[in-house]
Design a protein around this motif. Structure first.
Motif, PDB file in Angstrom:
ATOM      1  N   HIS A 118      25.914  78.297  -4.412  1.00 22.29           N
ATOM      2  CA  HIS A 118      26.063  77.332  -5.510  1.00 22.29           C
ATOM      3  C   HIS A 118      25.365  76.011  -5.195  1.00 22.29           C
ATOM      4  O   HIS A 118      25.864  74.936  -5.500  1.00 22.29           O
ATOM      5  N   GLY A 120      21.868  75.676  -5.833  1.00 23.37           N
ATOM      6  CA  GLY A 120      20.617  75.610  -6.547  1.00 23.37           C
ATOM      7  C   GLY A 120      19.527  76.541  -6.046  1.00 23.37           C
ATOM      8  O   GLY A 120      18.404  76.487  -6.546  1.00 23.37           O
ATOM      9  N   ASN A 124      19.752  83.077  -5.196  1.00 25.76           N
ATOM     10  CA  ASN A 124      21.191  83.148  -4.941  1.00 25.76           C
ATOM     11  C   ASN A 124      21.970  82.891  -6.227  1.00 25.76           C
ATOM     12  O   ASN A 124      22.974  83.564  -6.507  1.00 25.76           O
ATOM     13  N   GLU A 125      21.508  81.947  -7.019  1.00 28.16           N
ATOM     14  CA  GLU A 125      22.167  81.669  -8.298  1.00 28.16           C
ATOM     15  C   GLU A 125      22.070  82.873  -9.233  1.00 28.16           C
ATOM     16  O   GLU A 125      23.026  83.217  -9.926  1.00 28.16           O
ATOM     17  N   ARG A 126      20.924  83.537  -9.235  1.00 28.74           N
ATOM     18  CA  ARG A 126      20.758  84.724 -10.077  1.00 28.74           C
ATOM     19  C   ARG A 126      21.673  85.857  -9.596  1.00 28.74           C
ATOM     20  O   ARG A 126      22.294  86.537 -10.412  1.00 28.74           O
ATOM     21  N   ASP A 128      24.487  85.509  -8.047  1.00 25.08           N
ATOM     22  CA  ASP A 128      25.840  85.115  -8.439  1.00 25.08           C
ATOM     23  C   ASP A 128      26.084  85.468  -9.901  1.00 25.08           C
ATOM     24  O   ASP A 128      27.128  86.020 -10.251  1.00 25.08           O
ATOM     25  N   GLN A 129      25.115  85.169 -10.749  1.00 26.33           N
ATOM     26  CA  GLN A 129      25.233  85.489 -12.171  1.00 26.33           C
ATOM     27  C   GLN A 129      25.365  86.997 -12.382  1.00 26.33           C
ATOM     28  O   GLN A 129      26.200  87.454 -13.168  1.00 26.33           O
TER      29      GLN A 129
END
Length: 151
Positions: A118, A120, A124-126, A128-129
């Motif tokens: 978390h 940015g 990693n953000e993708r 997580d999504q």
């Protein structure tokens, strides 16, 4: 170089969960995700790594794995996994998944890199999504290892 980005999620821990994995090789990219009705965050973090390695079709290419899971990254890079294995995983959780991981590790010898979650980091953000969406989907599978008490 094959690069794998991973993340896991669980709502309630234990609760419904999911994993998200992105594989990148040259100009190719593949996303993987699945949701489970009852599992834990650590299981999903580890399953994301396993699924990424299982998706590799060619041996002999270096593999880097980026994960925000200290549990997974430290278990491998600090050698804890090999001690657990030597002691038959006595008192350790997720034995079924770690036993599934070990032959993949021996086959691909991946390098692990921890990334702050978390924060940015786009992949990693993708992931997580992907993991959250899978956990919240209406198509949740059974995490047999967890629900059968093999953890």
């Amino acid at each position: 170089m094959i690069t794998i980005y991973t993340d896991g999620a669980a709502k309630g821990n234990p609760g419904n969960g999911g994993y998200g994995t992105i594989l990148q090789y040259k100009q190719h990219e593949k996303e993987l995700s699945e949701g489970f009705r009852l599992t834990t965050n650590n299981r999903m973090e580890l399953l994301a790594v396993i699924k990424g390695l299982e998706a590799i079709k060619v041996e002999g290419i270096p593999v880097k794995i980026y994960s925000d899971s200290k549990y997974v990254v430290d278990a491998v890079t600090k050698g804890w996994l090999w001690g657990w294995h030597k002691k038959g995983f006595k008192g350790k959780k997720n034995e079924d998944l770690w036993r599934r991981y070990i032959p993949l590790h021996n086959k691909y010898k991946p390098q692990f890199h921890w990334v702050k979650g978390h924060a940015g980091h786009p992949e990693n953000e993708r992931c997580d999504q992907l993991a959250v969406n899978a956990a919240e989907s209406g198509q949740l599978q059974i995490d047999k290892g967890y629900e059968n008490g093999q953890v």
